[in-house]
Enzyme design. Sequence first.
Site, mmCIF file in Angstrom:
data_model
loop_
_atom_site.group_PDB
_atom_site.id
_atom_site.type_symbol
_atom_site.label_atom_id
_atom_site.label_comp_id
_atom_site.label_asym_id
_atom_site.label_seq_id
_atom_site.Cartn_x
_atom_site.Cartn_y
_atom_site.Cartn_z
ATOM 1 N N GLY A 141 -23.014 19.120 10.336
ATOM 2 C CA GLY A 141 -22.100 18.354 10.066
ATOM 3 C C GLY A 141 -21.180 19.086 11.125
ATOM 4 O O GLY A 141 -21.323 19.674 11.733
ATOM 5 N N LEU A 142 -19.334 18.074 10.056
ATOM 6 C CA LEU A 142 -18.847 18.665 10.741
ATOM 7 C C LEU A 142 -18.959 18.879 12.587
ATOM 8 O O LEU A 142 -17.835 19.192 12.715
ATOM 9 C CB LEU A 142 -18.391 20.062 10.590
ATOM 10 C CG LEU A 142 -18.317 20.691 8.594
ATOM 11 C CD1 LEU A 142 -17.657 21.800 8.777
ATOM 12 C CD2 LEU A 142 -16.957 19.525 8.392
ATOM 13 N N CYS A 143 -19.139 18.223 12.942
ATOM 14 C CA CYS A 143 -19.055 17.337 14.528
ATOM 15 C C CYS A 143 -19.150 16.294 15.104
ATOM 16 O O CYS A 143 -19.398 15.744 15.546
ATOM 17 C CB CYS A 143 -20.390 18.323 14.877
ATOM 18 S SG CYS A 143 -22.276 17.728 13.935
ATOM 19 N N GLY A 144 -18.323 15.581 13.818
ATOM 20 C CA GLY A 144 -17.019 13.957 14.318
ATOM 21 C C GLY A 144 -19.103 12.750 13.873
ATOM 22 O O GLY A 144 -19.462 12.700 13.529
ATOM 23 N N ALA A 322 -18.464 18.401 20.360
ATOM 24 C CA ALA A 322 -18.124 17.469 19.318
ATOM 25 C C ALA A 322 -17.933 18.221 18.332
ATOM 26 O O ALA A 322 -16.366 18.344 17.715
ATOM 27 C CB ALA A 322 -19.467 16.727 18.587
#
Length: 368
Positions: A141-144, A322
């Site tokens: 994660g941590l990609c918008g 992203a």
Amino acid sequence: MKFLCIAATALATAQAFTTSPAAFTTAPTAPALNNVFTDAGAAHRTRRATIVMDGKANAIRDRITTVNNTKKITSAMKLVAAAKVRRAQDSVMATRPFSETLQAVFGGLIQRLGGEAADLPLLTQREVNKVTIVVITGDRGLCGGYNSFMIKKAEARIAELKGQGIESDLILIGKKGASYFKRREYAIRKVYDCTQNPDSKQALSISEEIINSFLSGETDAVELMYTKFVSLIASTPSVRTLVPFSASEISQQGDEVFQLTSSDGDFGVERKELEVAEPQDFPNDMIFEQDPLQIVNSILPLYLNGQILRTLQESVASELAARMQSMQSASDNAGALAKRLSQEYNRARQAAVTQEILEIVSGAQALE
């Protein structure tokens, strides 16, 4: 008596602004007046912050430290993602010579064979009763909204096919998409991990699964859903048909590459359109050791493998872009929050100092 009150007031005021360890004791030792005024410049140079004996101000100061540490982490993650984007860019450029040669040979063979190539199984169009959808998401994660956009796009496509009376199943690439669809009632054929550095071995296993499913009649068409890399701040969820192939699309489709650049500390992307590879010229009197149909039939799996590898690399680049944008936004928000908390801390510190001065003045007036 009046002179003693004034001296006591000056001593108490000087102690309120000192950073010596004695400021934390309940019974501080009063220094001499000469030492206070002589060491004023040195104390001002060495002190880091005015000590505030207030729980709220200390809590704000601790939170400012935490926010600044978080900003350092997000800034470092942005730089790491930028380095990985450049590596993905180099991987795309390294596969270009093979793709161009394959396209040129395929185009030349198609011109040589004419309509005979339409009889190949991978080029045969048939009635579609079932579609296999290959969905590429990320492993982390941590990609918008990178993963959520692709998942919503896949669900919309499944609902669209169901409305047309066409069955569907999924080949999932990436842990985020796999964990989402596994918790729901979707038909899943195969699951693969999407690493940060896709290679030909990973693409080969996916392409073999696709070709075997199509040739065995388990599916009538295979669609690929991936994120097309546009820029560092924009990516587009895209859908394309992998199998059956279109001979005209393979021989006439151009390509584009991207290059990560930096100017004045800001990252950017330059895109370059590549022309279609010219079909290789095979003279009419050339004798092939193998039947040209067999050669074309052998080239098609290689072409599919190259296309899957390319889309994996582009999806990884989109994920990293992203993540860069998400970490940049997090760093900006952390900076704004630290600034606001610093203002609150300064107000609390000034209020505490003002309160101490008022108490000193009131005590001095009470002694008069």
